[in-house]
Design a protein around this motif. Structure first.
Motif, PDB file in Angstrom:
ATOM      1  N   MET A 165       0.784  -1.238   0.000  1.00 29.54           N
ATOM      2  CA  MET A 165       0.000   0.000   0.000  1.00 29.54           C
ATOM      3  C   MET A 165       0.815   1.286   0.000  1.00 29.54           C
ATOM      4  SD  MET A 165      -3.280  -0.896   2.385  1.00 29.54           S
ATOM      5  CE  MET A 165      -4.104   0.651   2.013  1.00 29.54           C
ATOM      6  N   VAL A 166       2.080   1.201   0.386  1.00 30.32           N
ATOM      7  CA  VAL A 166       2.892   2.432   0.409  1.00 30.32           C
ATOM      8  C   VAL A 166       2.879   3.068  -0.978  1.00 30.32           C
ATOM      9  CG1 VAL A 166       5.243   3.327   0.522  1.00 30.32           C
ATOM     10  CG2 VAL A 166       4.402   1.840   2.322  1.00 30.32           C
ATOM     11  N   GLY A 167       2.582   4.359  -0.999  1.00 32.56           N
ATOM     12  CA  GLY A 167       2.606   5.079  -2.266  1.00 32.56           C
ATOM     13  C   GLY A 167       1.283   5.056  -3.004  1.00 32.56           C
ATOM     14  N   GLU A 188      -1.648   5.788  -1.471  1.00 30.82           N
ATOM     15  CA  GLU A 188      -2.588   6.730  -0.868  1.00 30.82           C
ATOM     16  C   GLU A 188      -1.908   8.080  -0.672  1.00 30.82           C
ATOM     17  OE1 GLU A 188      -5.213   4.193   2.195  1.00 30.82           O
ATOM     18  OE2 GLU A 188      -3.087   4.134   2.608  1.00 30.82           O
ATOM     19  N   ALA A 189      -2.709   9.135  -0.640  1.00 32.77           N
ATOM     20  CA  ALA A 189      -2.149  10.463  -0.387  1.00 32.77           C
ATOM     21  C   ALA A 189      -1.484  10.466   0.990  1.00 32.77           C
ATOM     22  CB  ALA A 189      -3.247  11.503  -0.441  1.00 32.77           C
ATOM     23  N   LEU A 190      -0.333  11.121   1.082  1.00 35.59           N
ATOM     24  CA  LEU A 190       0.422  11.087   2.332  1.00 35.59           C
ATOM     25  C   LEU A 190      -0.234  11.907   3.438  1.00 35.59           C
ATOM     26  CD1 LEU A 190       4.133  11.198   1.139  1.00 35.59           C
ATOM     27  CD2 LEU A 190       2.813   9.252   1.947  1.00 35.59           C
ATOM     28  N   ARG A 230      -3.361  11.662   4.279  1.00 42.50           N
ATOM     29  CA  ARG A 230      -4.525  10.948   4.837  1.00 42.50           C
ATOM     30  C   ARG A 230      -4.329  10.707   6.329  1.00 42.50           C
ATOM     31  NH1 ARG A 230      -8.114   7.132   1.584  1.00 42.50           N
ATOM     32  NH2 ARG A 230      -8.611   6.404   3.660  1.00 42.50           N
ATOM     33  N   VAL A 231      -5.409  10.831   7.076  1.00 43.78           N
ATOM     34  CA  VAL A 231      -5.306  10.675   8.523  1.00 43.78           C
ATOM     35  C   VAL A 231      -5.196   9.207   8.921  1.00 43.78           C
ATOM     36  CG1 VAL A 231      -6.424  11.187  10.707  1.00 43.78           C
ATOM     37  CG2 VAL A 231      -6.564  12.807   8.832  1.00 43.78           C
ATOM     38  N   ALA A 232      -5.760   8.339   8.098  1.00 38.40           N
ATOM     39  CA  ALA A 232      -5.624   6.912   8.374  1.00 38.40           C
ATOM     40  C   ALA A 232      -5.544   6.154   7.058  1.00 38.40           C
ATOM     41  CB  ALA A 232      -6.805   6.412   9.205  1.00 38.40           C
ATOM     42  N   SER A 233      -4.699   5.136   7.056  1.00 40.23           N
ATOM     43  CA  SER A 233      -4.563   4.308   5.875  1.00 40.23           C
ATOM     44  C   SER A 233      -5.782   3.392   5.782  1.00 40.23           C
ATOM     45  CB  SER A 233      -3.283   3.479   6.020  1.00 40.23           C
ATOM     46  OG  SER A 233      -3.032   2.766   4.857  1.00 40.23           O
ATOM     47  N   ARG A 266      -6.651   0.328   5.427  1.00 41.58           N
ATOM     48  CA  ARG A 266      -6.108  -1.030   5.393  1.00 41.58           C
ATOM     49  C   ARG A 266      -7.179  -2.047   5.003  1.00 41.58           C
ATOM     50  NH1 ARG A 266      -1.673   0.027   9.144  1.00 41.58           N
ATOM     51  NH2 ARG A 266      -0.486   1.448   7.850  1.00 41.58           N
TER      52      ARG A 266
END
Lengths: 522, 314
Positions: free
Chosen positions: A122-124, A126-128, A130-133, A135
């Motif tokens: 998932m790294v990369g 999502e926008a950095l 974001r308050v929570a990934s 998952r």
């Protein structure tokens, strides 16, 4: 993302007419890349079509990896363009390549061991800020992809706990997760055992049938013939041939790849001389684990003794003990009748050593070729005086090695880590064989090398034998041992079988012995 | 007269523990952030010193304590940026650069202090943060006095620990930072820029270090001395190892060290005269080393720590 229906495409078109009907998905146009004086890629252009498996074949150092690193944006070419689905792609940025639909499975996996599979994937994505990934969403998508392509992996496992094969699956899943339509694999089978490699290629075939285009780098002719639809052959940075796989054969490809007909040397008869190395009841225990047990063998002058076995049966320990790196915990090792001392003395006593892991124990990557050339014999008068290094002498020696052993990839001042594996091995061989040796210990000397390099390593080993050197060859490659050795002993769980004359040994018997059958028979 | 164990039953030792631990919490958290991205920051000692000076000077001139804390964070971030440019952008040695930053920032702090404040027999003072009674919670018997009567930045430090811990584990940014410290090539292959991630991690971490330094001058003491950081930066560097690069363990480690220190101060008074005071001063360090030895057996170092990232080189 371009949306299309892969099923329809792949079922309508058979492999036989790939380039006639299928859609062009990738075009490389006049790519050139130089590193200093070295031209790694020279004016390379080719196209890839939807749903095909393309093999990029070439020797180590032919420029395959450089080319693929350019395609994925790791490197910026000096000149040239890349178009994906007809649109020009921005070069030099992996992000742009990913966005265009290109994915890459690196030879040295680009995974973080301290993260889970899911986190790695998932790294990369999502926008950095974001308050929570997300998952949960990521997990759903990952599991669906894993099922679709038969790439079973536990999303919550830490990468450090995964086997090499599983890690490779994660690498592939990373690309699929980014909706890659073109997948590059850099020497994907280099780290895999045979059954895993077969499984990989069947996965790749499935992916191609679903409409992905796959480029895999290889120097193994067998897998190229078996798995690819089309072969592009690279030599010294240039494309020398493009063939449909079904229209060619191994011998042709080998010749194209190396640039000349490659013939492995044939062993000539020779008269073995005195016993040079003898092991008597050798035993070695490492951290409480028995690595070698009651090992007996002799190696005579002008003779190759082959020790063959499946990886992990004590070969590493045997190599270390014989070279004096680790003292045996039991038994005795004699060199021309005298007990062998530590590794400090073995080099000056005329013992040459080709270590199993050339990166870790053979060369110092950060040092130049000339430094590596003299490392083991820096104490000799011609290389140092009064505690100072005689650079002129050392460089002359290195230049001589480069010339005599055809080491390519740079001059004497080139950092060794920039050399390809084959050229590194030639350097190690060369510095050992430059003088007269009493004994040469070669542990997996051709592991990871391509056809041309294997042939030259074999030639040098046989030349050493012809000049009267005793050669101890430790190898996992049955064909190699059968081709080079005068006598063969099988290693299994740290024990050696009785020696077999090469004439008496056939591949089937040896194969069974490598599986440990002789032990029960005895 | 208290006995040696009775010390632990007083609320004041626990209150002192948190006060002593606060600069360490800031500093350890900052170091952790830098190192999780793969950069060793030995500039911490100097960054804390200059943070202490700038924080104090800002309060001395403006009278605003929070502005002082902010200014300290800013100067920390600036020195972090210098460290990052040298070690990340240029890929120079992290040891040498860090020690250079420490020497430079410490000296610059004293020099600027001397320029700004004329020599005097007794150093000028400010009115520092006063203990703040957390409404309701501070009324709990014992616990209230022990934990909930602290200078406000102490709560800031604890809240920041929770935030950093959350960010590292649950956000895309934190995952990317952890990946950068382990394998920057993986980050690049995912389409992110590991250089940028490292630079900002070092800048943010260094800002925390600056705040840790400022706590000394604007909450613990009321004036600035050039030697006042006294190796706290190095303690933080060790505490991160103790904490195995985990924020909650870093908080625990800092508090543990604070407890040793608060305890030895009081123990000195209990057994006054019998044992030289220097022995007591050593206790926190000895115990910390012991804790380090025990805990680092299983510590998991970020694999790319101290390895500069260069593009195209695997």
């Amino acid at each position: 993302m371009v949306v299309h229906d892969p099923k329809e495409m792949s079922s309508a078109i058979s492999v036989t007419d790939v380039d006639i009907r299928q859609r062009e998905v990738l075009e490389l146009y006049k790519i050139t890349k130089t590193f200093g004086k070295l031209v790694a890629n020279d004016d390379i252009s080719f196209k890839v079509y939807e749903g095909e498996l393309v093999a990029l074949l070439g020797e180590n150092g032919a420029g395959k990896t450089t080319l693929m690193n350019i395609l994925f944006g790791h490197l910026l070419p000096d000149a040239g363009q890349v178009a994906v689905f007809g649109r020009e792609m921005e070069l030099g940025r992996p992000r742009a390549a990913i966005a265009a639909g290109v994915g890459m499975v690196h030879q040295h996996f680009t995974l973080a061991n301290n993260l889970t599979v899911l986190e790695n994937v998932m790294v990369g994505t999502e926008a950095l800020n974001r308050v929570a990934s997300d998952r949960a969403g990521g997990r759903r998508k990952l599991i669906a992809l894993a099922e679709q392509f038969g790439l079973a992996v536990n999303p919550d496992a830490y990468v450090s706990d995964l086997s090499v094969g599983e890690r490779q699956r994660v690498e592939i899943l990373k690309a699929l997760y980014r909706d890659a339509r073109i997948l590059i694999l850099d020497e994907p089978t280099a780290v895999l055992a045979a059954p895993e490699a077969e499984r990989l290629f069947s996965t790749l075939r499935t992916m191609a049938q679903k409409g992905l285009s796959i480029i895999f780098i290889s120097h193994k002719l067998g897998e190229v013939m078996e798995a690819s639809d089309r072969v592009i052959v690279l030599r010294a940075g240039r494309i020398v041939a493009e063939r449909r796989t079904r229209d060619t054969d191994q011998a042709t490809l080998a010749e194209l790849m190396v640039g000349r007909r490659v013939n492995r040397p044939v062993r000539q008869r020779s008269e073995p001389g005195r016993v040079v190395l003898a092991a008597e009841q050798l035993g070695f225990i490492e951290r409480g684990e028995v690595k070698l047990r009651d090992v007996n063998f002799t190696v005579r002058a002008a003779e190759v003794l082959g020790i063959v076995g499946v990886s992990g049966n004590g070969q590493a320990a045997l190599g270390h003990v014989v070279c004096g790196i680790d003292p045996p915990t039991q038994g005795r090792l004699t060199l021309d009748g005298a007990t062998m001392e530590s590794s400090r003395t073995t080099a000056s006593a005329g013992v040459g050593r080709i270590p199993e892991d050339r990166h870790a124990e053979g060369v110092v990557g950060e040092m130049a070729i000339w430094e590596n050339a003299v490392l083991e014999r820096i104490g000799e008068n011609r290389f140092s005086r009064f505690g100072l290094v005689n650079r002129k002498g050392a460089r002359a020696f290195a230049a001589e090695l480069i010339r005599r052993f055809d080491i390519r990839g740079g001059d004497v001042d080139q950092q060794v880590r920039r050399l390809s594996g084959g050229n590194m091995q030639k350097l190690i061989l060369g510095r050992n064989l430059a003088g007269q040796l009493r004994l040469l210990v070669a542990n997996q000397p051709t592991r990871g090398l391509d056809e041309g390099a294997i042939a030259s390593v074999h030639t040098e080993l046989l030349a050493a034998r012809a000049s009267g050197t005793a050669v101890l060859l430790i190898s996992e490659d049955l064909n190699e041992v059968c081709a080079l050795a005068d006598r063969i002993q099988v290693i299994f769980k740290g024990s050696l079988s009785a020696p077999l004359a090469a004439e008496a040994a056939d591949a089937r018997t040896l194969g069974l012995m490598m599986a440990g059958v002789w032990e029960t028979a005895q | 007269m208290m006995d040696a164990l009775g010390i632990l039953a007083t609320a004041s030792v626990w209150a002192a523990t948190l006060r002593i631990a606060t600069p360490l919490i800031f500093g350890t958290l900052g170091t952790l952030l830098c190192e999780r991205s793969g950069v060793l920051n030995l500039g911490i000692e100097g960054i804390m010193t200059i943070g202490a000076m700038v924080g104090w000077l800002t309060v001395y001139r403006s009278g605003d304590l929070w502005l002082g804390l902010f200014a300290a964070a800013l100067i920390g971030a600036l020195f972090g940026l210098i460290h990052a440019v040298f070690t990340v952008s240029l890929g120079l040695s992290q040891h040498v650069t860090g020690l250079g930053i420490t020497l430079f920032a410490s000296s610059l702090a004293y020099y600027t202090f001397r320029l700004a404040v004329p020599m005097a027999a007794s150093p000028p003072t400010i009115v520092p943060f006063q203990p703040w009674r957390v409404p309701l919670l501070s009324d709990i018997p014992f616990l209230g006095e022990a934990i909930f009567v602290q200078a406000a930045p102490t709560y800031v430090a604890i809240i920041l620990t929770v935030i950093v811990g959350y960010v590292l584990v649950y956000t895309p940014l934190g995952t990317a930072i952890r990946m950068t410290g382990e394998n920057p090539h993986a980050v690049e292959a995912q389409g992110l820029n590991p250089i940028r991630i490292r630079i900002w991690s070092v800048v943010a971490g260094s800002a925390l270090m600056g705040m840790g330094g400022a706590f000394l001058t604007i909450a613990v003491f009321n004036s600035f001395f050039p030697t006042m950081v006294q190796g706290r930066g190095w303690i933080c560097t060790a505490l991160v190892v103790f904490a195995s690069w985990k924020p909650w363990k870093a908080l625990l480690g800092a508090i543990l060290f604070g407890l040793f220190d608060a305890y030895q101060l009081r123990l000195q008074q209990v057994v006054a005269g019998a044992i030289p005071s220097q022995i007591f001063l050593m206790i926190p360090y000895v115990l910390s080393i012991a804790a380090l030895v025990v805990s680092t057996q299983r510590a998991r170092v970020p694999q790319a720590l101290m390895q500069p990232f260069r593009r195209g080189e695997h």
